[in-house]
Design a protein around this motif. Structure first.
Motif, PDB file in Angstrom:
ATOM      1  N   VAL A  30       0.033 -10.939  62.352  1.00 11.93           N
ATOM      2  CA  VAL A  30       1.325 -10.835  61.684  1.00 11.93           C
ATOM      3  C   VAL A  30       1.145 -10.660  60.179  1.00 11.93           C
ATOM      4  N   GLY A  31       1.860  -9.680  59.650  1.00  8.83           N
ATOM      5  CA  GLY A  31       2.009  -9.536  58.209  1.00  8.83           C
ATOM      6  C   GLY A  31       3.480  -9.726  57.878  1.00  8.83           C
ATOM      7  N   ALA A  32       3.778 -10.530  56.871  1.00  2.83           N
ATOM      8  CA  ALA A  32       5.169 -10.810  56.528  1.00  2.83           C
ATOM      9  C   ALA A  32       5.322 -10.825  55.019  1.00  2.83           C
ATOM     10  N   ALA A  33       6.521 -10.458  54.555  1.00  7.55           N
ATOM     11  CA  ALA A  33       6.760 -10.422  53.117  1.00  7.55           C
ATOM     12  C   ALA A  33       8.213 -10.706  52.795  1.00  7.55           C
ATOM     13  N   VAL A  34       8.426 -11.459  51.733  1.00  7.28           N
ATOM     14  CA  VAL A  34       9.742 -11.653  51.135  1.00  7.28           C
ATOM     15  C   VAL A  34       9.712 -11.034  49.745  1.00  7.28           C
ATOM     16  N   ILE A  35      10.693 -10.206  49.452  1.00  2.81           N
ATOM     17  CA  ILE A  35      10.818  -9.543  48.156  1.00  2.81           C
ATOM     18  C   ILE A  35      12.124  -9.984  47.495  1.00  2.81           C
ATOM     19  N   ASP A  36      12.049 -10.275  46.211  1.00  2.00           N
ATOM     20  CA  ASP A  36      13.236 -10.663  45.436  1.00  2.00           C
ATOM     21  C   ASP A  36      13.345  -9.704  44.264  1.00  2.00           C
ATOM     22  N   GLY A  37      14.315  -8.784  44.336  1.00  4.67           N
ATOM     23  CA  GLY A  37      14.508  -7.835  43.255  1.00  4.67           C
ATOM     24  C   GLY A  37      14.934  -8.526  41.973  1.00  4.67           C
ATOM     25  N   ILE A  38      14.446  -8.041  40.850  1.00  2.64           N
ATOM     26  CA  ILE A  38      14.794  -8.606  39.553  1.00  2.64           C
ATOM     27  C   ILE A  38      16.071  -7.939  39.057  1.00  2.64           C
ATOM     28  N   GLY A  39      17.121  -8.732  38.929  1.00  5.03           N
ATOM     29  CA  GLY A  39      18.390  -8.194  38.490  1.00  5.03           C
ATOM     30  C   GLY A  39      19.063  -7.385  39.592  1.00  5.03           C
ATOM     31  N   HIS A  40      20.043  -6.602  39.195  1.00  8.51           N
ATOM     32  CA  HIS A  40      20.782  -5.758  40.137  1.00  8.51           C
ATOM     33  C   HIS A  40      20.966  -4.371  39.529  1.00  8.51           C
ATOM     34  N   GLY A  41      19.833  -3.707  39.283  1.00  5.54           N
ATOM     35  CA  GLY A  41      19.877  -2.366  38.732  1.00  5.54           C
ATOM     36  C   GLY A  41      20.312  -1.355  39.766  1.00  5.54           C
ATOM     37  N   PRO A  42      20.376  -0.070  39.378  1.00  5.52           N
ATOM     38  CA  PRO A  42      20.895   0.968  40.281  1.00  5.52           C
ATOM     39  C   PRO A  42      20.033   1.213  41.514  1.00  5.52           C
ATOM     40  N   HIS A  43      18.752   0.821  41.463  1.00  7.16           N
ATOM     41  CA  HIS A  43      17.866   1.082  42.599  1.00  7.16           C
ATOM     42  C   HIS A  43      17.397  -0.197  43.296  1.00  7.16           C
ATOM     43  N   THR A  44      17.770  -1.358  42.795  1.00 11.53           N
ATOM     44  CA  THR A  44      17.151  -2.604  43.245  1.00 11.53           C
ATOM     45  C   THR A  44      17.382  -2.883  44.720  1.00 11.53           C
ATOM     46  N   SER A  45      18.632  -2.907  45.158  1.00 13.84           N
ATOM     47  CA  SER A  45      18.914  -3.275  46.540  1.00 13.84           C
ATOM     48  C   SER A  45      18.409  -2.226  47.529  1.00 13.84           C
ATOM     49  N   ALA A  46      18.299  -0.969  47.097  1.00 14.16           N
ATOM     50  CA  ALA A  46      17.778   0.082  47.971  1.00 14.16           C
ATOM     51  C   ALA A  46      16.259   0.041  48.050  1.00 14.16           C
TER      52      ALA A  46
END
Length: 228
Positions: A30-46
């Motif tokens: 198993v490989g697993a990852a959690v990512i937390d985008g910094i801020g809410h820029g135009p590309h962050t959530s995508a």
């Protein structure tokens, strides 16, 4: 068999800039990852889901350090508009040999042995750096949102790594570990043996602060073959 669960919940500021992914190889690794985008820029959530997918898949094949660095390469350039997303993250490889995690920034990895919950990662934030020199806690807290290492600048030398001997692993964005007390998380780990139930409970436990703000919250829970 390694069992996993994951959950994510949008905060109060904008769309969800967190993402997570669990990837399983044919042999059960198993490989697993959690990512937390910094801020809410135009590309962050995508971009965050792409980073999580990359980190998890590469981690399963090449290890957690490679997973973090590969995700970082996707955003190492600022992009043609100068507004490419940046993020922090944690990845973990779980196989027959055990579990090894790698992280940048303030995503956390914790281990549960059935009686106690232990934090294995050290947040790469200015607040932690300030604490090393002994100022009052309330002063250091003002710098906890200042991330010192992020994915787009991550190198082999700046990525944290740790082996985790515990049978249950928790990968958390700061929307969980900053807004849920360790004692509460420990109680939830004791109550929920099912990884999916525990992941959902951890995310649901994140409460708004006194100003009404609640961050995006994401958790992956992994129960290994050796789990009690």
């Amino acid at each position: 068999m390694i069992r996993t669960g994951f959950a994510t919940r949008e905060g109060t500021a904008a769309d969800n800039a967190d993402a997570c992914k669990v990837y399983r190889l044919a042999d059960g690794t198993v490989g697993a990852a959690v990512i937390d985008g910094i801020g809410h820029g135009p590309h962050t959530s995508a971009t965050a889901p792409l980073l999580a997918e990359t980190a998890a898949r590469v981690t399963a094949h090449r290890g957690a350090l490679a997973g973090i660095l590969s995700a970082g390469l996707l955003i190492a350039d600022e992009g043609y508009d100068g507004e490419e997303a940046n993020a922090v993250g944690v990845a973990v490889l779980v196989d027959d040999a055990g579990a090894r995690a790698a992280w940048v920034g303030d995503c956390d990895v914790l281990g549960w042995d059935g009686s106690r919950l232990r934090r294995y990662s050290t947040p790469q934030v200015m607040g932690e750096w300030v604490r090393q020199y002994g100022p009052p806690v309330e002063i250091a807290e003002h710098y906890d949102d200042w991330v010192r290492v992020s994915l787009h600048s991550a190198t082999v030398a700046t990525v944290g790594e740790v082996d985790i001997p515990d049978p249950v692993l928790l990968l958390l964005s700061d929307g969980v570990h900053d807004q849920v007390a360790m004692s509460v998380m420990e109680d939830l780990a004791r109550e929920h043996r099912d990884p999916q139930a525990l992941a959902e409970a951890l995310v649901a436990a994140a409460q708004a602060d006194e100003s009404g703000y609640r961050d995006d919250a994401t958790a992956i829970v992994i129960r290994t073959r050796a789990a009690p």
